[in-house]
Design a protein around this motif. Structure first.
Motif, mmCIF file in Angstrom:
data_model
loop_
_atom_site.group_PDB
_atom_site.id
_atom_site.type_symbol
_atom_site.label_atom_id
_atom_site.label_comp_id
_atom_site.label_asym_id
_atom_site.label_seq_id
_atom_site.Cartn_x
_atom_site.Cartn_y
_atom_site.Cartn_z
ATOM 1 N N TRP A 137 -5.209 5.555 -7.685
ATOM 2 C CA TRP A 137 -5.032 4.134 -8.003
ATOM 3 C C TRP A 137 -3.560 3.724 -8.038
ATOM 4 C CZ3 TRP A 137 -9.713 2.917 -7.187
ATOM 5 C CH2 TRP A 137 -10.781 3.652 -7.698
ATOM 6 N N LYS A 138 -2.662 4.675 -8.088
ATOM 7 C CA LYS A 138 -1.228 4.386 -8.223
ATOM 8 C C LYS A 138 -0.633 4.018 -6.865
ATOM 9 C CE LYS A 138 3.043 6.493 -9.989
ATOM 10 N NZ LYS A 138 3.638 7.731 -10.542
ATOM 11 N N LEU A 139 -0.056 2.800 -6.758
ATOM 12 C CA LEU A 139 0.389 2.282 -5.468
ATOM 13 C C LEU A 139 1.905 2.193 -5.304
ATOM 14 C CD1 LEU A 139 -2.099 -0.712 -4.969
ATOM 15 C CD2 LEU A 139 -2.364 1.663 -4.235
ATOM 16 N N TYR A 140 2.676 2.461 -6.371
ATOM 17 C CA TYR A 140 4.121 2.236 -6.252
ATOM 18 C C TYR A 140 4.893 3.257 -7.083
ATOM 19 C CZ TYR A 140 8.299 -0.635 -5.387
ATOM 20 O OH TYR A 140 9.523 -1.091 -4.964
ATOM 21 N N THR A 141 6.108 3.484 -6.675
ATOM 22 C CA THR A 141 7.054 4.453 -7.237
ATOM 23 C C THR A 141 6.622 5.888 -6.912
ATOM 24 O OG1 THR A 141 6.075 4.637 -9.471
ATOM 25 C CG2 THR A 141 7.664 2.851 -9.100
ATOM 26 N N THR A 142 7.311 6.856 -7.480
ATOM 27 C CA THR A 142 7.103 8.273 -7.158
ATOM 28 C C THR A 142 5.650 8.690 -7.354
ATOM 29 O OG1 THR A 142 9.355 8.728 -7.867
ATOM 30 C CG2 THR A 142 7.869 10.611 -7.657
ATOM 31 N N GLY A 143 5.126 9.407 -6.376
ATOM 32 C CA GLY A 143 3.743 9.898 -6.476
ATOM 33 C C GLY A 143 2.703 8.846 -6.204
ATOM 34 N N SER A 144 3.060 7.805 -5.438
ATOM 35 C CA SER A 144 2.107 6.713 -5.194
ATOM 36 C C SER A 144 1.155 7.080 -4.047
ATOM 37 C CB SER A 144 2.853 5.418 -4.874
ATOM 38 O OG SER A 144 3.758 5.609 -3.802
ATOM 39 N N VAL A 145 0.304 8.043 -4.307
ATOM 40 C CA VAL A 145 -0.634 8.478 -3.267
ATOM 41 C C VAL A 145 -1.665 7.403 -2.953
ATOM 42 C CG1 VAL A 145 -0.354 10.920 -3.827
ATOM 43 C CG2 VAL A 145 -2.170 9.596 -4.932
ATOM 44 N N GLY A 146 -1.819 6.431 -3.857
ATOM 45 C CA GLY A 146 -2.764 5.354 -3.591
ATOM 46 C C GLY A 146 -2.373 4.554 -2.370
ATOM 47 N N SER A 147 -1.073 4.307 -2.195
ATOM 48 C CA SER A 147 -0.615 3.592 -1.004
ATOM 49 C C SER A 147 -0.810 4.436 0.247
ATOM 50 C CB SER A 147 0.863 3.220 -1.155
ATOM 51 O OG SER A 147 1.012 2.094 -1.989
ATOM 52 N N GLN A 148 -0.550 5.722 0.134
ATOM 53 C CA GLN A 148 -0.757 6.608 1.285
ATOM 54 C C GLN A 148 -2.223 6.600 1.708
ATOM 55 O OE1 GLN A 148 0.901 10.528 0.718
ATOM 56 N NE2 GLN A 148 2.643 9.719 -0.416
ATOM 57 N N ALA A 149 -3.140 6.592 0.716
ATOM 58 C CA ALA A 149 -4.567 6.590 1.039
ATOM 59 C C ALA A 149 -4.994 5.278 1.693
ATOM 60 C CB ALA A 149 -5.391 6.847 -0.221
#
Length: 452
Positions: free
Chosen positions: A334-346
């Motif tokens: 669910w995390k879309l921004y800053t370090t570790g934003s795998v949500g944006s990658q997905a």
């Protein structure tokens, strides 16, 4: 051509299984034809048609040619022709499935249904390699679930040699959710693709997702044309916590969500995209604060907070997938921004997987098993741990080292057969078809040892 028979007593379910097998085998990129043995006279022609008039006038063979279909009808006397004669007339394909023809000498699967009250054919037929049954049986050959056509297809493809148990080439991809092209000079904020194959090891750097997708498409086409079997791993989540996919698509199946995202994500050749806007629209459909969070400070979106506000328990959708509990360092999707934003990658990567899967008839592990000429899977290079630091070359960017070493570890395990343990070790629970799994989760030590 490989030939495989589907035999069994009447009403055992042979035709239904053949129908599902044709779909399963064709979906993996193989060409497949069928032969149906019948104990009754066959007459597909209708009185009054031109072809019927030709035949009744005495023609030995009538060919009916149309824009989409070609039909051969041949008159013969006596016994039905042997299978070898029929195969000689068929166009070449990868696999011919033969329904019936118990007396023919080719590998077969027997379809067994207990309610038929018939005895098994298998004990008296050495050509029966397995039994597809609706009940548990203790036999000298494998017993497969009659309702699991994918598993039966796996068995046939492996037994015919169309699918080998190992992989010739392994590709590891480090994805990016950047909104602008990455720097011309190789950097960590980009896409890196590592390849390990009989031709050696390579690493390539890509500034945009469009460039990376084009490179992967060319790479897959090249490897498959060379007859090599390919495993491609991507380092972003392939699924979302249980309950999310059916809420959006009506299907509890991760690949259905990939197709849904492909229709809605806009991602330009310069990396400009609408991922935050789409997440905002998805959040707006929830009665309380939606699951996605994280955005640039200057981007005001009413339903996408800049920090985590969601009460996942109240929402009824977990914050983490089951595999992320087994790999605690993995960030939530669910995390879309800053370090570790795998949500944006997905959000930006899954539409690419949807297109590549469709274009190359790829199997998506673990949703569709690990068979087929091309298999795509979720990976997590950080499982290699300190081995990455030890094996990083002087001046090499960490992302480059990660994909190079992950591809090498999986390739070595594919060569010695130990990769099969990783592919087979996936917990079975109701949410697996939605959430997926990280290849190698629980086997970090094996991956690290493969690099020594």
């Amino acid at each position: 051509m490989r030939v495989y028979g589907i035999i069994g007593w009447k009403d055992a379910g042979k035709t239904g299984l053949v129908e599902r097998l044709v779909a399963a085998v064709a979906a993996r990129g193989f060409t497949v034809s069928t032969v149906k043995h019948s104990h009754h006279d066959v007459d597909l022609d209708r009185p009054g048609t031109d072809s019927h008039r030709h035949r009744t006038a005495g023609a030995t063979e009538v060919v009916l040619a149309g824009p989409r279909r070609l039909t051969f009808m041949q008159e013969h006397h006596g016994e039905a022709p042997r299978l070898a004669t029929i195969l000689d007339r068929m166009a070449p394909v990868d696999l011919v499935l033969v329904e019936g023809g118990k007396s023919e000498p080719h590998p077969k699967i027997e379809v067994f249904r207990q309610t038929n009250g018939k005895e098994l054919i298998q004990p008296g037929d050495p050509w029966v390699r397995a039994v597809a049954s609706d009940v548990a049986l203790s036999l000298s050959v494998p017993v497969l679930d009659l309702d699991d056509a994918e598993a039966v297809a796996d068995f046939i493809l492996a037994d015919t040699g169309l699918v080998r148990s190992g992989f010739d080439t392994v590709i590891a991809v480090d994805w990016s959710g950047a909104s602008v092209p990455s720097p011309r000079k190789p950097s960590s904020d980009a896409i890196w693709i590592g390849v390990a194959s009989p031709l050696g090891e390579t690493v390539s750097y890509h500034r945009t997702r469009a460039d990376a997708e084009a490179h992967l498409s060319d790479l897959f086409a090249f490897e498959l044309a060379a007859g090599r079997r390919v495993l491609a791993g991507f380092d972003f989540p392939f699924g979302y916590p249980q309950g999310f996919a059916p809420r959006l698509t009506g299907e509890a199946f991760a690949p259905a969500l990939w197709d849904w995202l492909e229709q809605r994500i806009e991602d330009g050749p310069d990396n400009a995209n609408n991922r935050f806007q789409l997440a905002d629209r998805i959040n707006a459909d929830f009665p309380t604060s939606g699951p996605f969070w994280g955005r640039p400070g200057g981007l005001e979106l009413a339903n996408l907070p800049d920090r985590k506000l969601c009460d996942h328990e109240a929402l009824g959708i977990a914050e983490r997938r089951r595999v992320e509990l087994a790999v605690p360092r993995a960030h939530p999707v669910w995390k879309l921004y800053t370090t570790g934003s795998v949500g944006s990658q997905a959000l930006l990567g899954l539409p690419v997987i949807a297109r590549l899967r469709r274009r190359f008839h790829a199997s998506a592990w673990p949703f569709e098993g690990g068979s087929g000429p091309l298999v795509v899977a979720e990976i997590y290079p950080s499982l290699l741990g300190p081995q990455i630091t030890k094996a990083t070359r002087e001046g090499e960017i960490k992302d480059s080292a990660q994909v190079r070493l992950m591809a090498r570890a999986l390739w070595r395990m594919a060569r010695d057969g130990s990769l099969n343990d990783l592919l087979a070790d996936v917990p079975d629970w109701p949410g697996r078809a939605e959430e997926g799994w990280i290849l190698g989760a629980g086997h970090a030590e094996q991956l690290r040892l493969a690099l020594i």
